[in-house]
Design a protein around this motif. Sequence first.
Motif, short mmCIF file in Angstrom:
data_model
loop_
_atom_site.label_atom_id
_atom_site.label_comp_id
_atom_site.label_asym_id
_atom_site.label_seq_id
_atom_site.Cartn_x
_atom_site.Cartn_y
_atom_site.Cartn_z
N HIS A 72 -71.82 66.02 8.72
CA HIS A 72 -73.01 65.57 7.98
C HIS A 72 -74.08 65.11 8.96
O HIS A 72 -73.93 64.05 9.59
CB HIS A 72 -72.64 64.43 7.02
N GLN A 75 -75.56 61.51 8.80
CA GLN A 75 -74.57 60.43 8.88
C GLN A 75 -74.26 60.04 10.32
O GLN A 75 -73.25 59.40 10.59
CB GLN A 75 -73.30 60.81 8.13
N LEU A 86 -63.73 56.47 -0.23
CA LEU A 86 -64.83 57.43 -0.38
C LEU A 86 -66.01 56.97 -1.25
O LEU A 86 -67.15 56.93 -0.79
CB LEU A 86 -64.29 58.78 -0.91
N TRP A 89 -67.77 53.90 -0.06
CA TRP A 89 -68.37 54.22 1.26
C TRP A 89 -69.66 55.01 1.08
O TRP A 89 -70.67 54.74 1.75
CB TRP A 89 -67.32 55.00 2.07
N ARG A 197 -73.51 69.04 -3.10
CA ARG A 197 -72.73 68.02 -2.37
C ARG A 197 -71.29 67.94 -2.85
O ARG A 197 -70.36 68.10 -2.10
CB ARG A 197 -73.41 66.67 -2.52
N HIS A 225 -67.46 69.72 -1.31
CA HIS A 225 -66.25 68.91 -1.13
C HIS A 225 -65.31 69.12 -2.30
O HIS A 225 -65.75 69.30 -3.43
CB HIS A 225 -66.62 67.42 -1.07
N GLU A 228 -60.74 65.17 -2.38
CA GLU A 228 -60.60 64.38 -1.16
C GLU A 228 -59.86 63.08 -1.45
O GLU A 228 -59.08 62.61 -0.61
CB GLU A 228 -62.02 64.10 -0.62
N HIS A 264 -62.09 69.03 2.85
CA HIS A 264 -60.97 68.14 2.54
C HIS A 264 -59.82 68.86 1.84
O HIS A 264 -58.74 68.97 2.41
CB HIS A 264 -61.44 66.88 1.79
N ASP A 315 -66.15 65.98 10.22
CA ASP A 315 -66.70 65.24 9.09
C ASP A 315 -67.38 63.94 9.50
O ASP A 315 -67.26 62.92 8.81
CB ASP A 315 -65.63 64.98 8.01
N1 GUN Z 1 -67.98 63.82 -0.77
C1 GUN Z 1 -69.27 63.90 -1.17
N2 GUN Z 1 -70.11 63.55 -0.18
C2 GUN Z 1 -69.33 63.24 0.87
C3 GUN Z 1 -69.62 62.80 2.19
O1 GUN Z 1 -70.77 62.63 2.59
N3 GUN Z 1 -68.55 62.60 3.00
C4 GUN Z 1 -67.27 62.79 2.58
N4 GUN Z 1 -66.28 62.55 3.44
N5 GUN Z 1 -66.98 63.18 1.36
C5 GUN Z 1 -68.00 63.41 0.50
#
Ligand code: GUN
Length: 426
Positions: A72, A75, A86, A89, A197, A225, A228, A264, A315
Amino acid sequence: MQQLIRGRVLDFFADPSETDLSHRYHEDGAILVQDGRILAVGDHTDLARDGLSQIDHRPHLILPGFIDPHIHFPQLQVIASWGAQLLDWLNTYTFPAEAEFGDPSHAARMADLFLGQLLAHGTTTAVAFCSSHRTSAEALFAAAHARDMAMIAGKVMMDRNAIPAIHDTAQSAYDDSKALIETWHGQGRQRYAITPRFAITSTPEQLAAAGALAAEHPDCHVQTHLSENRDEIAYTLSLHPQARDYLDIYETHGLLGRKTLLGHSIHLETREIARMAETGSRAVFCPTSNLFLGSGLFDERRLRAAGIVSGIATDIGGGTSWSMLQTLNEGYKVLQMRGQKLHPLAAFHWATRGNALALGLEAEIGTLAPGSAADLVVLDPRATPAMALRAERAATLAEELFILQIMGDDRAVVQTYVAGRPMKTA
Ligand code: GUN
Ligand code: ZN
């Protein structure tokens, strides 16, 4: 102009997990480069000739540059944010940081720093999520193009469940993605990835817009994603009650296929694994992130047995290191927890040719085959006193590689070449 880059040259032509005949290694080897491409690889004595300019990296190893298939861009200042899993965060740290990328000067400054970090860590190609702002993708593509670096990137599409500063709409996401594809996809070494996203932050209308883009631009990648985190899965299914499972949401909207990268892919149902395999969709293992966010343990063996091609990625900034070496280190440990093994040859294959295969770009990057781009990393298995001490007892190439895999980071990266040009300063 031709140039010879000399060292201990290693690359892969097959997956060491599947065959013993997987790699080419030249103890005193050389790579002949012209106009950013590899002309030939072999023993130094066979390629050297009078008058040819030469850089000598002996006794270091030279491999294809690392490929990071899930990172990302906005980030880079989110890495090392404490205490959350997640969804918290994202809300606490990530969305506010991404909001700043609406400022083009911030995005431009960060794009240079982002590419600088990748190169310092030996990564020559990345597949990047940008922020939802078109300008963030513009900044990253412009910076990568200026360096002739092969980059795959896309602005994230996200029209709900975040914060207003980073919400787009189904229509604006479609329009901005389309405009970016027209400007950047195929411009030099730049490629576009259509980037919803995840299913929490896209309405069905926006997922349909992403699917329309994928149908209109079948040569673009798609990245998102999948599965995850347990809370993420439950929330996702509550938002899409008609879906059979998480993957079904993406499938219903035409987002699966051989160019689709599913970051993931940890907590998967049997049906999801079968459909990923049937559609050729790729899984991407993000070990440092999966441990840091407490997400879960990727099941490499199960996905491989089903015929799914997987990549391995940092990531950043859920991930905790820019280094693909450290990513392989944590990958080794995650697979240990599953009773699976990541042999050093398989690890270095994964970070180079394996990730190129996951992207379908193995003819351009990931190996040293003639015709490939001269994207290279030069590695020193004795880079630190502790590594040098351990290396005193290393008898084989695999042992040396394992020292790099477990103990290596940017200090082990002596040089990084992009299209034949050395990129690492100081
Ligand atoms: N799932 C949706 N957005 C993100 C992200 O920015 N990072 C991670 N690890 N999972 C996500
Ligand atoms: Zn991610």
